[in-house]
Motif scaffolding. Structure first.
Motif, short mmCIF file in Angstrom:
data_model
loop_
_atom_site.label_atom_id
_atom_site.label_comp_id
_atom_site.label_asym_id
_atom_site.label_seq_id
_atom_site.Cartn_x
_atom_site.Cartn_y
_atom_site.Cartn_z
N ALA A 6 -24.21 24.60 36.72
CA ALA A 6 -23.13 24.02 35.91
C ALA A 6 -22.46 22.89 36.67
O ALA A 6 -22.50 22.84 37.91
CB ALA A 6 -22.12 25.10 35.53
N ALA A 7 -21.83 21.98 35.92
CA ALA A 7 -21.10 20.87 36.53
C ALA A 7 -19.85 20.61 35.71
O ALA A 7 -19.77 20.96 34.52
CB ALA A 7 -21.98 19.62 36.58
N ARG A 8 -18.88 19.98 36.35
CA ARG A 8 -17.62 19.65 35.70
C ARG A 8 -17.43 18.13 35.70
O ARG A 8 -17.65 17.48 36.70
CB ARG A 8 -16.45 20.32 36.42
N VAL A 206 -18.06 13.19 43.07
CA VAL A 206 -18.60 11.84 43.26
C VAL A 206 -18.15 10.94 42.12
O VAL A 206 -17.96 11.38 40.98
CB VAL A 206 -20.14 11.84 43.38
N HIS A 207 -18.00 9.65 42.45
CA HIS A 207 -17.45 8.67 41.52
C HIS A 207 -18.24 7.38 41.70
O HIS A 207 -17.98 6.60 42.61
CB HIS A 207 -15.97 8.47 41.89
N VAL A 227 -23.22 19.11 44.89
CA VAL A 227 -21.98 18.61 44.31
C VAL A 227 -21.98 18.95 42.82
O VAL A 227 -22.97 18.69 42.12
CB VAL A 227 -21.85 17.09 44.52
N THR A 228 -20.88 19.50 42.32
CA THR A 228 -20.84 19.92 40.92
C THR A 228 -19.73 19.24 40.11
O THR A 228 -19.50 19.58 38.96
CB THR A 228 -20.65 21.44 40.82
N VAL A 229 -19.03 18.29 40.72
CA VAL A 229 -17.95 17.58 40.03
C VAL A 229 -18.29 16.09 40.00
O VAL A 229 -18.55 15.48 41.04
CB VAL A 229 -16.58 17.80 40.70
N ILE A 230 -18.27 15.52 38.79
CA ILE A 230 -18.68 14.13 38.60
C ILE A 230 -17.59 13.37 37.85
O ILE A 230 -17.19 13.78 36.75
CB ILE A 230 -20.00 14.04 37.80
#
Length: 288
Positions: A6-8, A206-207, A227-230
């Motif tokens: 999963a990712a957010r 990451v951005h 990494v799970t937050v984008i």
């Protein structure tokens, strides 16, 4: 490497995206966009900033945006703040998360914030102290992780050291920003290897900007590292006023399509997201 299940998504379009447009959007457009994004299932939305309108006129009246949105209990409405005064304004506006920002490039920090990286950190200290008192989470942005328009390539260790300092000060999460969109997947891998030695991967986001069309490839690399937050922006809005030629953020719609392709859960309704994209693009076309 195993991909996460999963990712957010952190939606930055209403702040980081719109602030780089040439003109101010009225409160109604900004609040409707945020409401549509929340309705699509995005749980973390940058709704505005409390930077002086003198420097970022597009974000003027962010307090009215925070007042005007239809708040959802499952959504975090984030405000960017440059100092303690901005933080207090965000608290008054009922932001339930704030973000602070600095750069891994000394030259870019001077250009973007009119002070050094060390001075940035000194400004953040009272914000983090106050945020702890009122139980508001603080997110830290580190820009220019791969390259700087003034300094060129940035050493991964500089990014790692700065990220570790922000975590030690009390940030719950660090967003690593490729401000000029110069990163290559192999470079992203080098940066993440360095940062993860000092900061747990579950505290990283990451951005990516899509200047050179590599944002999705870089995101895939970050996912492979755990990494799970984008961060992403609806309709690919954005850029950077202090980095000439930097194109917009990676489009939220494109990130969701990638996550779908990789069978990674995200909880976002793509049909509703595309309606939000159509809405803001129509608003943009009326102003050009």
């Amino acid at each position: 490497m195993t991909l996460p299940s999963a990712a957010r998504i952190v939606e930055v379009g209403p702040r980081d995206g719109l602030q780089n447009e040439k003109r101010y959007f009225d409160i109604g457009v900004r609040t409707q966009l945020i409401n549509m994004l929340a309705d699509a299932g995005i749980s973390h939305i940058e709704a505005g900033s409390f930077v002086s309108p003198k420097w970022v006129p597009q974000m003027a009246n962010s307090d009215q945006v925070f007042t005007g949105i239809e708040r959802r209990s499952d959504t975090f409405y984030i405000a960017l703040v440059p100092n303690l005064q901005g933080f207090e304004l965000a608290v008054q506006a009922r932001a339930n998360e704030v973000a602070i920002f600095t750069s891994a490039s000394e030259a870019f920090a001077q250009k973007n914030t009119n002070c050094s990286i060390a001075e940035n950190l000194a400004r953040f200290s009272p914000i983090l102290t106050r945020a702890k008192q009122v139980s508001i989470p603080v997110r830290g942005y580190v820009s220019c992780i791969a390259g700087c328009p003034y300094e060129g390539d940035i050493e991964p260790e500089a990014v790692a050291n700065l990220a570790a300092k922000l975590i030690a000060m009390g940030c719950y999460e660090i967003s690593l920003g490729d401000t000029i969109g110069s990163a290559r997947p192999e470079q992203t891998a080098q940066i993440l290897k360095a940062v993860i030695q000092q900061v747990p991967v579950e505290k990283l986001a990451v951005h990516f900007h899509d200047t050179n069309g590599r944002a999705l490839d870089n995101i895939r690399t970050a996912l492979e590292f755990g990494v799970t937050v984008i961060d992403s922006a609806i309709a690919g809005l954005g850029g950077c006023p202090y980095a000439e030629g930097a194109s917009g953020n990676v489009a939220s719609e494109s990130v969701i399509a990638l996550l779908n392709e990789l069978n990674i859960e995200h909880g976002i309704d793509l049909t509703k997201l595309l309606k939000a994209s159509d809405f803001i693009q129509a608003a943009l076309s009326k102003t050009q």
